[in-house]
Motif scaffolding. Structure first.
Motif, PDB file in Angstrom:
ATOM      1  N   SER A   1       3.792   1.720  -0.819  1.00 48.36           N
ATOM      2  CA  SER A   1       4.622   1.562  -2.561  1.00 48.36           C
ATOM      3  C   SER A   1       3.340   2.380  -3.296  1.00 48.36           C
ATOM      4  O   SER A   1       3.871   3.341  -4.161  1.00 48.36           O
ATOM      5  CB  SER A   1       4.939   0.672  -2.761  1.00 48.36           C
ATOM      6  OG  SER A   1       5.360   0.308  -3.924  1.00 48.36           O
ATOM      7  N   CYS A   2       3.175   2.278  -3.514  1.00 49.59           N
ATOM      8  CA  CYS A   2       1.613   2.226  -4.225  1.00 49.59           C
ATOM      9  C   CYS A   2       1.460   3.599  -4.020  1.00 49.59           C
ATOM     10  O   CYS A   2       1.239   4.570  -4.553  1.00 49.59           O
ATOM     11  CB  CYS A   2       0.409   1.679  -4.632  1.00 49.59           C
ATOM     12  SG  CYS A   2       0.178   0.328  -4.737  1.00 49.59           S
TER      13      CYS A   2
ATOM     14  N   ASN B   1      -0.989  -5.707  -5.270  1.00 48.45           N
ATOM     15  CA  ASN B   1      -0.797  -4.251  -4.939  1.00 48.45           C
ATOM     16  C   ASN B   1      -1.066  -3.261  -6.047  1.00 48.45           C
ATOM     17  O   ASN B   1      -1.914  -2.354  -6.000  1.00 48.45           O
ATOM     18  CB  ASN B   1      -0.272  -4.215  -3.572  1.00 48.45           C
ATOM     19  CG  ASN B   1      -0.990  -4.033  -2.503  1.00 48.45           C
ATOM     20  OD1 ASN B   1      -1.981  -2.728  -2.402  1.00 48.45           O
ATOM     21  ND2 ASN B   1      -0.907  -4.435  -1.486  1.00 48.45           N
TER      22      ASN B   1
ATOM     23  N   ARG C   1       2.726   5.500 -13.749  1.00 50.74           N
ATOM     24  CA  ARG C   1       4.066   5.201 -12.833  1.00 50.74           C
ATOM     25  C   ARG C   1       4.029   4.231 -12.188  1.00 50.74           C
ATOM     26  O   ARG C   1       5.186   3.480 -12.579  1.00 50.74           O
ATOM     27  CB  ARG C   1       5.287   6.331 -11.769  1.00 50.74           C
ATOM     28  CG  ARG C   1       5.200   7.290 -12.052  1.00 50.74           C
ATOM     29  CD  ARG C   1       5.267   7.764 -10.432  1.00 50.74           C
ATOM     30  NE  ARG C   1       4.170   8.336 -10.136  1.00 50.74           N
ATOM     31  CZ  ARG C   1       3.924   9.687 -10.178  1.00 50.74           C
ATOM     32  NH1 ARG C   1       4.439  10.444 -11.113  1.00 50.74           N
ATOM     33  NH2 ARG C   1       3.444  10.239  -9.490  1.00 50.74           N
ATOM     34  N   MET C   2       2.879   2.892 -11.684  1.00 50.62           N
ATOM     35  CA  MET C   2       3.251   2.063 -11.529  1.00 50.62           C
ATOM     36  C   MET C   2       2.903   0.820 -12.103  1.00 50.62           C
ATOM     37  O   MET C   2       3.049   0.010 -12.174  1.00 50.62           O
ATOM     38  CB  MET C   2       1.530   1.991 -10.701  1.00 50.62           C
ATOM     39  CG  MET C   2       1.545   2.464  -8.775  1.00 50.62           C
ATOM     40  SD  MET C   2       0.333   1.858  -8.299  1.00 50.62           S
ATOM     41  CE  MET C   2      -0.801   2.752  -9.003  1.00 50.62           C
TER      42      MET C   2
ATOM     43  N   VAL D   1       3.056   6.517  -2.643  1.00 48.03           N
ATOM     44  CA  VAL D   1       4.223   6.646  -3.080  1.00 48.03           C
ATOM     45  C   VAL D   1       4.028   7.320  -4.471  1.00 48.03           C
ATOM     46  O   VAL D   1       4.325   8.803  -5.460  1.00 48.03           O
ATOM     47  CB  VAL D   1       5.602   6.337  -2.652  1.00 48.03           C
ATOM     48  CG1 VAL D   1       7.165   7.286  -2.902  1.00 48.03           C
ATOM     49  CG2 VAL D   1       5.306   6.493  -0.657  1.00 48.03           C
ATOM     50  N   ASP D   2       3.957   6.002  -5.764  1.00 45.08           N
ATOM     51  CA  ASP D   2       3.887   6.328  -6.914  1.00 45.08           C
ATOM     52  C   ASP D   2       2.460   7.019  -6.969  1.00 45.08           C
ATOM     53  O   ASP D   2       2.577   7.504  -8.870  1.00 45.08           O
ATOM     54  CB  ASP D   2       3.794   5.159  -7.259  1.00 45.08           C
ATOM     55  CG  ASP D   2       4.883   3.800  -8.001  1.00 45.08           C
ATOM     56  OD1 ASP D   2       6.091   4.638  -7.819  1.00 45.08           O
ATOM     57  OD2 ASP D   2       4.758   3.047  -7.978  1.00 45.08           O
ATOM     58  N   LEU D   3       1.670   7.446  -6.868  1.00 43.14           N
ATOM     59  CA  LEU D   3       0.735   7.725  -6.825  1.00 43.14           C
ATOM     60  C   LEU D   3       0.789   9.241  -6.350  1.00 43.14           C
ATOM     61  O   LEU D   3      -0.064   9.980  -6.852  1.00 43.14           O
ATOM     62  CB  LEU D   3      -0.836   7.496  -5.858  1.00 43.14           C
ATOM     63  CG  LEU D   3      -1.575   6.383  -6.886  1.00 43.14           C
ATOM     64  CD1 LEU D   3      -2.531   5.360  -5.823  1.00 43.14           C
ATOM     65  CD2 LEU D   3      -2.181   6.157  -8.068  1.00 43.14           C
ATOM     66  N   ASN D   4       2.080   9.377  -5.936  1.00 41.69           N
ATOM     67  CA  ASN D   4       2.200  10.763  -4.981  1.00 41.69           C
ATOM     68  C   ASN D   4       1.631  11.872  -4.287  1.00 41.69           C
ATOM     69  O   ASN D   4       1.525  13.102  -4.693  1.00 41.69           O
ATOM     70  CB  ASN D   4       2.479  11.941  -6.792  1.00 41.69           C
ATOM     71  CG  ASN D   4       3.793  12.956  -6.476  1.00 41.69           C
ATOM     72  OD1 ASN D   4       4.429  12.722  -5.703  1.00 41.69           O
ATOM     73  ND2 ASN D   4       2.969  13.983  -6.856  1.00 41.69           N
TER      74      ASN D   4
ATOM     75  N   VAL E   1       0.784  -0.778   0.341  1.00 44.16           N
ATOM     76  CA  VAL E   1      -0.083   0.279   0.184  1.00 44.16           C
ATOM     77  C   VAL E   1       1.106   1.250   0.168  1.00 44.16           C
ATOM     78  O   VAL E   1       0.742   2.128  -0.634  1.00 44.16           O
ATOM     79  CB  VAL E   1      -1.324   0.352   1.451  1.00 44.16           C
ATOM     80  CG1 VAL E   1      -1.720   1.385   1.354  1.00 44.16           C
ATOM     81  CG2 VAL E   1      -2.266  -0.847   1.102  1.00 44.16           C
TER      82      VAL E   1
END
Lengths: 124, 139
Positions: free
Chosen positions: A94-95, B42, B114-115, A97-100, A92
């Protein structure tokens, strides 16, 4: 696949003067709004040291879900209650952070135990 | 059925929040059964969540197609999320950080890109939007 608890309600428990809400694995905007109403209704209670939102069971949290939790936390803070989101899993995080999203918009703790320690050492 | 025993294709109609939640759970389930690690599961499920929530928010209804992909050396997952909603007037702006015409964060699309390993977006104003994402399992 069991989807029978999709529209459920998060039950709140009181533990050592702390409200603990254990969120289910699947989140919906409605569930998070109901949680907000329930937490805000309970927040004025006397002898309350804080609110823990335990997300350790949550498998998927999108940006909107996280923002909703952060807004709930802000509202509680305005009422003078500390809120800690605990149990964010590596997937969760990690996502998010990717989603900013602003992951620092809310206080976090590794798990319920460390969140309780935080609440007992820091005054709101 | 595939070698992993999972269905190779799932089509989810998106009309309600429950449909969206089921679709996200399905995405996570497929990723798990395809052998993705927790972070991979995820990623795929969160990316699907961002896209299906956009469908409900802006187009009200749409469809998600989840597909298992097989390459010689690994497995992957693909999601095609499409709607016949208002479309995106300027895709380049939508792909920038922090733009939104609705109630969302305006972060969904660049974050989703990005993901994922692959991200394709086709949108026609007045006709709808289709986003295709793919994620390959690390060997």
């Amino acid at each position: 696949m069991n989807v029978s608890d999709l529209s459920g309600r998060v039950s709140l428990q009181q533990l050592q003067g702390v409200i603990v809400a254990a969120l289910p694995s699947a989140l919906t905007p409605e569930l998070l709004l109901q949680l907000r109403r329930d937490v805000l209704a309970a927040a004025p209670g006397a002898e309350l040291r804080g609110v823990l939102l335990d997300v350790s069971a949550v498998e998927v949290m999108d940006a909107q879900d996280f923002r909703s939790l952060c807004d709930t936390a802000s509202m509680c803070r305005v009422m003078g209650r500390r809120v800690i989101v605990c149990g964010l899993t590596p997937g969760v995080v990690s996502c998010l952070v990717d989603l900013n999203v602003n992951v620092y918009a809310v206080h976090t703790a590794l798990d319920v135990d460390s969140a309780l320690v935080q609440l007992s050492t820091v005054r709101s | 059925m595939s070698p992993t025993g999972i269905t190779e294709l799932e089509i989810a109609e998106l009309r309600s929040q429950d449909d969206a939640t089921r679709c996200v759970l399905l995405a996570q389930h497929m990723a798990k059964r395809a052998g993705f690690d927790a972070v991979g599961q995820n990623r795929f499920a969160t990316a699907v969540s961002e896209l299906v929530q956009n469908v409900l928010r802006y187009a009200e209804r749409g469809r998600a197609t989840l597909r298992l992909l097989q390459r010689a050396d690994t497995l992957g997952l693909e999601a095609i999320v499409e709607d016949r909603g208002p479309g995106i007037a300027d895709v380049a702006i939508a792909m920038q950080e922090r733009t939104s015409t609705g109630g969302g964060l305006g972060l969904g699309l660049p974050g989703t890109r990005r993901m994922m390993d692959d991200f394709e977006l086709v949108s026609t104003p007045g006709a709808g939007t289709r986003v295709i994402i793919r994620l390959w399992r690390r060997r």
